[in-house]
Design a protein around this motif. Structure first.
Motif, PDB file in Angstrom:
ATOM      1  N   SER A   1      -4.148  82.607  32.670  1.00 17.54           N
ATOM      2  CA  SER A   1      -5.416  81.907  33.430  1.00 17.54           C
ATOM      3  C   SER A   1      -4.894  80.583  34.061  1.00 17.54           C
ATOM      4  O   SER A   1      -4.179  79.818  33.179  1.00 17.54           O
ATOM      5  N   ILE A   2      -5.699  80.283  34.680  1.00 17.22           N
ATOM      6  CA  ILE A   2      -5.424  78.606  35.271  1.00 17.22           C
ATOM      7  C   ILE A   2      -5.836  77.728  34.184  1.00 17.22           C
ATOM      8  O   ILE A   2      -5.116  76.627  33.871  1.00 17.22           O
ATOM      9  N   LYS A   3      -6.587  78.098  33.370  1.00 16.51           N
ATOM     10  CA  LYS A   3      -7.079  77.396  32.322  1.00 16.51           C
ATOM     11  C   LYS A   3      -5.858  77.085  31.411  1.00 16.51           C
ATOM     12  O   LYS A   3      -5.555  75.949  30.868  1.00 16.51           O
ATOM     13  N   GLU A   4      -5.365  78.215  31.223  1.00 16.82           N
ATOM     14  CA  GLU A   4      -4.142  78.041  30.051  1.00 16.82           C
ATOM     15  C   GLU A   4      -2.994  77.417  30.637  1.00 16.82           C
ATOM     16  O   GLU A   4      -2.295  76.438  30.018  1.00 16.82           O
ATOM     17  N   VAL A   5      -2.622  77.184  32.046  1.00 11.69           N
ATOM     18  CA  VAL A   5      -1.699  76.427  32.651  1.00 11.69           C
ATOM     19  C   VAL A   5      -2.091  74.992  32.519  1.00 11.69           C
ATOM     20  O   VAL A   5      -1.081  74.073  32.246  1.00 11.69           O
ATOM     21  N   ALA A   6      -3.524  74.738  32.906  1.00  8.92           N
ATOM     22  CA  ALA A   6      -3.893  73.322  32.764  1.00  8.92           C
ATOM     23  C   ALA A   6      -3.712  72.856  31.471  1.00  8.92           C
ATOM     24  O   ALA A   6      -3.313  71.403  31.230  1.00  8.92           O
ATOM     25  N   PHE A   7      -4.081  73.780  30.457  1.00  7.21           N
ATOM     26  CA  PHE A   7      -3.974  73.324  29.063  1.00  7.21           C
ATOM     27  C   PHE A   7      -2.541  73.083  28.600  1.00  7.21           C
ATOM     28  O   PHE A   7      -2.208  72.200  28.138  1.00  7.21           O
ATOM     29  N   PHE A   8      -1.625  73.839  29.167  1.00  8.28           N
ATOM     30  CA  PHE A   8      -0.013  73.691  29.007  1.00  8.28           C
ATOM     31  C   PHE A   8       0.379  72.200  29.514  1.00  8.28           C
ATOM     32  O   PHE A   8       0.757  71.443  28.768  1.00  8.28           O
ATOM     33  N   PHE A   9       0.086  71.843  30.830  1.00 12.63           N
ATOM     34  CA  PHE A   9       0.320  70.595  31.378  1.00 12.63           C
ATOM     35  C   PHE A   9      -0.348  69.289  30.467  1.00 12.63           C
ATOM     36  O   PHE A   9       0.203  68.331  30.327  1.00 12.63           O
ATOM     37  N   GLN A  10      -1.699  69.649  30.248  1.00 15.24           N
ATOM     38  CA  GLN A  10      -2.338  68.605  29.125  1.00 15.24           C
ATOM     39  C   GLN A  10      -1.643  68.517  28.049  1.00 15.24           C
ATOM     40  O   GLN A  10      -1.148  67.346  27.608  1.00 15.24           O
ATOM     41  N   GLU A  11      -1.070  69.568  27.319  1.00 16.24           N
ATOM     42  CA  GLU A  11      -0.408  69.463  26.175  1.00 16.24           C
ATOM     43  C   GLU A  11       1.035  68.791  26.439  1.00 16.24           C
ATOM     44  O   GLU A  11       1.450  67.791  25.597  1.00 16.24           O
ATOM     45  N   VAL A  12       1.697  68.880  27.377  1.00 15.41           N
ATOM     46  CA  VAL A  12       2.933  68.442  27.636  1.00 15.41           C
ATOM     47  C   VAL A  12       2.624  66.953  27.791  1.00 15.41           C
ATOM     48  O   VAL A  12       3.308  66.141  27.380  1.00 15.41           O
ATOM     49  N   PHE A  13       1.623  66.525  28.571  1.00 20.25           N
ATOM     50  CA  PHE A  13       1.288  64.919  28.754  1.00 20.25           C
ATOM     51  C   PHE A  13       0.785  64.287  27.307  1.00 20.25           C
ATOM     52  O   PHE A  13       1.325  63.333  27.058  1.00 20.25           O
ATOM     53  N   ARG A  14       0.301  65.068  26.540  1.00 19.78           N
ATOM     54  CA  ARG A  14      -0.117  64.480  25.397  1.00 19.78           C
ATOM     55  C   ARG A  14       0.972  64.180  24.531  1.00 19.78           C
ATOM     56  O   ARG A  14       1.373  63.308  23.639  1.00 19.78           O
ATOM     57  N   ALA A  15       2.045  65.436  24.595  1.00 18.50           N
ATOM     58  CA  ALA A  15       3.188  65.148  23.898  1.00 18.50           C
ATOM     59  C   ALA A  15       3.655  63.917  24.280  1.00 18.50           C
ATOM     60  O   ALA A  15       4.536  63.027  23.437  1.00 18.50           O
ATOM     61  N   PHE A  16       3.902  63.564  25.409  1.00 20.71           N
ATOM     62  CA  PHE A  16       4.417  62.376  25.857  1.00 20.71           C
ATOM     63  C   PHE A  16       4.090  61.071  25.323  1.00 20.71           C
ATOM     64  O   PHE A  16       4.497  60.344  25.017  1.00 20.71           O
ATOM     65  N   ASP A  17       2.679  61.216  25.420  1.00 23.61           N
ATOM     66  CA  ASP A  17       1.984  59.929  24.592  1.00 23.61           C
ATOM     67  C   ASP A  17       2.237  59.813  23.195  1.00 23.61           C
ATOM     68  O   ASP A  17       2.406  58.674  22.661  1.00 23.61           O
ATOM     69  N   LEU A  18       2.365  60.986  22.484  1.00 25.38           N
ATOM     70  CA  LEU A  18       2.871  60.842  20.965  1.00 25.38           C
ATOM     71  C   LEU A  18       4.136  60.682  20.646  1.00 25.38           C
ATOM     72  O   LEU A  18       4.384  59.808  19.914  1.00 25.38           O
ATOM     73  N   ILE A  19       5.088  60.904  21.769  1.00 19.71           N
ATOM     74  CA  ILE A  19       6.395  60.596  21.301  1.00 19.71           C
ATOM     75  C   ILE A  19       6.579  59.128  21.492  1.00 19.71           C
ATOM     76  O   ILE A  19       5.925  58.248  22.081  1.00 19.71           O
TER      77      ILE A  19
END
Lengths: 232, 120, 251
Positions: C125-143
């Protein structure tokens, strides 16, 4: 009088073949000049050198005093001896492109001439007949206010009616301060529109004379005289 | 294309002759404006410089006058037209006699043939 | 003038490539729908799965192919008569072609991302996709910062490598143009020779780096990494320029 095209000792060799052999030539403004010679005599090579599609092996060619460069290309209007336009392009694309790249392109003049041909602006080149395509190419070339027009075999392979159209387009559109160089081996068809004739034989200029003078002194047409010079 | 020209004489001379014929025949009358250089070049299918040269020669001979802004006009009185007509006809007749002489006819035979022609 | 050249190359490329991208997106959508509605067996599914994979690979191949032909047709075939008569320097022509390649590599990458998003959206679903990107960006923050810089360096390196490869292909076509026959074969032969030379050079360069900097310092945070593609790009571009400017001889 200004010289629009000057060749000094201009030579071009391809491998071991000498296409142009120490050519000295001066063309003045306001003249229509025939570059006449059989196939393989170096006509196209000379024109390509002047438009910088080739670099000389020896000697130099100058356009209004300058060596060929992007600046001279801006004042030279060149018609190659083949279909050089992308064939998917429509008339309107071509007009836009010429306006984009050439500051001296007179779009109104082009539209007038295209109008008399009754071509639809939305027809791509690939759907046009050979004769129409050649006319379109010529119209684009002659719609520029250039200093030097280089027309490589503009009338080869078209029917007599198209030939008339092409020659009339040339004489009624070139700028008075410009020089028109027409290369051809079909001399009888062009000689009435020429001021001067240049005969090229095996890469050398063997004659450069005003057409009136030539007829006066030889009592022959340029075509007849040409056949005499080049008879096998 | 355009007008027919013979092969052995310069085009501008042939243009001059054609224009003179037009004047004598009355196609262009005194005071008429001649076509612009480009227009005549286009019509005849010749180089504009050639037309220019023919016009210049006609001007030199006093048959044509150019006004700086409005073009070229035929400037010729009736007496001069007569002269011109005679000039042209002399040329043609001389030509005719020369050609017939070349065919082996002497002048007397030619005269006879000509009068017979007229009668027919 | 550079901008205008790029515009006309873009038009020509767009004409050739847009049907492929339309087909790619259509096939991605159909394939995703089939999976979502459990229509994932039988001949029809096999055919569509095959077409989908073919379109994915095909779009990449087509993109490379049209980048290459834009150069060879635009400059070395009949259209070269038009191009080289324009009041434009040879260097500008080459630069326009390099930029054209970069633009379309980017568009190709974008299209592949679009396909992924479509698959994600349809299958999930679109939600899942949005979540995926959120996670990716969060990962960037954490790195950690260092790692992020390293990742960016690798990306820059890959882009530079791509530009170098594009220039190499252009140079190969230019070398082929020096000959009147077998131009394509000569271009391929030139590519092979350069690949062999490059691997030798690469091996010895790595050796050298190890000697100079020690084995631990070899990769990632070393500026050394981006120098070879830049130097090679310069070499290939100069070779291409020399041939097109001084040795041009259109048929």
């Amino acid at each position: 009088m200004m010289e629009t095209l000057v060749c000094n000792e201009l030579s071009k060799t391809y491998g071991s073949v000498r296409a142009l052999d120490h050519v000295d030539l001066k063309l003045e403004e306001g003249k229509i000049v025939g570059l006449l010679g059989p196939n393989g005599s170096g006509k196209t090579t000379l024109i390509k050198l002047a438009s910088r599609l080739l670099v000389p092996t020896e000697g130099e060619v100058r356009i209004c005093g300058e060596l060929p460069s992007p600046a001279t290309k801006a004042i030279v209007s060149y018609l190659p001896d083949r279909n050089y336009l992308p064939d998917w392009m429509k008339i309107k694309d071509l007009l836009e492109m010429y306006q984009d790249f050439y500051g001296d392109f007179d779009v109104q003049r082009a539209q007038e001439m295209l109008g008399s041909l009754n071509i639809d602006y939305d027809t791509p080149l690939k759907n046009m007949s050979k004769g129409t395509k050649e006319k379109v190419q010529l119209i684009l070339t002659m719609s520029r206010h250039a200093k030097l027009y280089l027309l490589d075999e503009p009338i080869a392979g078209v029917d007599p009616a198209a030939r008339d159209y092409i020659l009339k387009t040339i004489i009624s559109n070139y700028d008075e301060t410009a020089t028109v160089l027409i290369s051809t081996h079909l001399i009888a068809d062009v000689e009435n529109v020429l001021d001067e004739a240049v005969f090229l034989k095996e890469g050398k200029v063997v004659l450069h004379q005003s057409v009136d003078e030539l007829r006066d002194t030889t009592g022959k047409s340029v075509d007849e005289y040409f056949r005499e010079v080049f008879k096998c | 294309m355009g007008w027919k020209f013979s092969e052995d004489t310069p085009i501008y001379l042939q243009l001059i002759e054609a224009l003179k014929t037009d004047i004598v025949s009355g196609k262009y009358r005194s005071g008429d404006r001649l076509p612009a250089v480009r227009d005549l070049a286009f019509e005849a299918g010749v180089n504009p410089n050639t037309v220019q040269r023919a016009y210049a020669e006609l001007e030199r001979q006093g048959l044509v006058q150019s006004e700086r802004t409005s073009g070229r006009f035929v400037s010729i009185d009736d007496k001069k037209i007569e002269e011109l007509r005679k000039d042209l006809s002399d040329t043609y007749i001389r030509d005719l006699f020369k050609k017939l002489n070349d065919l082996g006819m002497d002048d007397k035979t030619i005269r006879d043939v000509l009068s017979k022609w007229r009668d027919e | 003038m550079l901008g205008k050249l790029i515009k006309y190359d873009f038009k020509a490329m767009f004409r050739s490539l847009y049907p492929i991208y339309v087909a790619l997106i259509a096939l991605t959508t159909v394939f995703s729908l089939m999976v979502k509605f459990n229509f994932d067996q039988g001949l029809l599914f096999t055919i569509f799965a095959f077409l989908f994979v073919a379109a994915l690979n095909g779009s990449i191949i087509a993109c490379v192919f049209f980048v290459v032909t834009r150069f060879s047709h635009g400059l070395l075939k009949n259209e070269g008569y038009l191009s080289f008569a324009l009041p434009v320097s040879t260097a500008t022509h080459i630069l326009a072609k390099v930029i054209n390649a970069i633009i379309w590599a980017f568009i190709e990458g974008l299209m592949l991302c679009v396909c992924m998003v479509i698959m994600g959206t349809v299958m999930g679903s679109i939600k899942e996709v949005a979540f995926f990107f959120q996670e990716v960006f969060r990962a960037f923050d954490l790195i950690e910062r260092d790692v992020l810089v390293a990742v960016l360096q690798v990306i820059v390196f890959l882009i530079l490598e791509m530009i170098a490869s594009v220039c190499l292909i252009y140079a190969a076509m230019a070398v082929g143009h020096l000959f009147s026959k077998n131009q394509k074969m000569i271009a391929v032969a030139f590519l092979i020779v350069v690949f062999v030379l490059r691997s030798f050079l690469w091996v010895s360069l790595v050796d050298l780096t190890e000697v100079v900097a020690g084995p631990t310092h070899m990769f990632v945070d070393d500026l050394m990494l981006i120098i070879p593609p830049i130097v090679l790009t310069g070499l290939y571009a100069t070779l291409t320029w020399f041939i097109l400017d001084r040795r041009l001889n259109l048929e």
